[in-house]
Enzyme design. Structure first.
Site, PDB file in Angstrom:
ATOM      1  N   GLU A   1      42.548  44.309  45.198  1.00  0.00           N
ATOM      2  CA  GLU A   1      43.466  45.243  45.835  1.00  0.00           C
ATOM      3  C   GLU A   1      43.419  44.507  47.120  1.00  0.00           C
ATOM      4  O   GLU A   1      42.492  43.616  48.009  1.00  0.00           O
ATOM      5  CB  GLU A   1      43.194  46.531  45.478  1.00  0.00           C
ATOM      6  N   ASN A   2      44.025  44.465  48.126  1.00  0.00           N
ATOM      7  CA  ASN A   2      43.612  44.277  49.364  1.00  0.00           C
ATOM      8  C   ASN A   2      44.692  45.932  50.105  1.00  0.00           C
ATOM      9  O   ASN A   2      45.228  46.505  49.750  1.00  0.00           O
ATOM     10  CB  ASN A   2      44.412  43.601  50.331  1.00  0.00           C
ATOM     11  N   ALA A   3      43.972  46.410  51.623  1.00  0.00           N
ATOM     12  CA  ALA A   3      44.420  47.375  52.318  1.00  0.00           C
ATOM     13  C   ALA A   3      45.692  47.752  52.572  1.00  0.00           C
ATOM     14  O   ALA A   3      46.738  48.705  52.704  1.00  0.00           O
ATOM     15  CB  ALA A   3      43.579  48.024  53.666  1.00  0.00           C
TER      16      ALA A   3
ATOM     17  N   GLU B   1      46.036  39.094  35.303  1.00  0.00           N
ATOM     18  CA  GLU B   1      46.853  38.183  34.853  1.00  0.00           C
ATOM     19  C   GLU B   1      46.868  37.220  35.666  1.00  0.00           C
ATOM     20  O   GLU B   1      46.887  36.028  35.904  1.00  0.00           O
ATOM     21  CB  GLU B   1      47.506  39.157  34.478  1.00  0.00           C
TER      22      GLU B   1
END
Length: 160
Positions: free
Chosen positions: A63-65, A74
């Site tokens: 994830e990234n902010a 996947e």
């Protein structure tokens, strides 16, 4: 003329119905899940991919902010494989996902739409089906014999 599409799948209540290689792939996907970087959603996903040469490669969601800059497990796996082993066919993919901490059982988590489309690209490219397994944290497993079984009306290069 109406064309009917039926999703063909198998369901396994637990890992005992899987063969040795499939159990190993399930374990590798669970290990990859533990490496996920998901501080915002707390939803961890791991993926293990078996190549035709017997090698197993893994990926986890990142994830990234700055949404939507993150990437699903996947796609981290399949893009890395394609970049490093472009001529090696993919045989099987295992996906395991679920909340970081949960008091209740969750069903097996299938790939999202973006991952289905990305996986379909590689199935089309190699002109051979890729078996897909998706499992819960308590080892319930669904299996489809091909990505196109999860995405029957897929878009590919023949439309371009």
């Amino acid at each position: 003329m109406k064309k009917e599409t039926h999703i063909r799948y198998e369901y396994f209540k637990d890992r005992s119905a899987l063969n040795g290689m499939e159990q190993q792939l399930l374990d590798k996907a669970r290990e990859a899940r533990a490496k996920a970087y998901a501080p915002y959603s707390n939803f961890l996903v791991g993926c293990a991919v078996l190549l035709e040469d017997g090698e197993i490669h893994t990926g986890s969601n990142q994830e990234n902010a700055a949404f939507p800059s993150g990437l699903c497990a996947e796609r981290t796996a399949i893009f890395w494989i394609s970049a490093n082993f472009p001529d090696v066919r993919v045989k099987k993919i295992f996906v395991v996902g679920g909340p970081r901490i949960s008091q209740e059982a969750h069903p097996p988590i299938p790939p999202c739409g973006g991952c289905r489309q990305s996986l379909m690209e590689y199935e089309t490219k190699q002109q051979e089906n890729i078996e897909l397994y998706f499992a819960s944290m308590n080892d319930e497993v669904y299996k489809v014999d091909a990505i196109k079984d999860l995405l029957p009306f897929y878009f590919d290069g023949t439309f371009l």
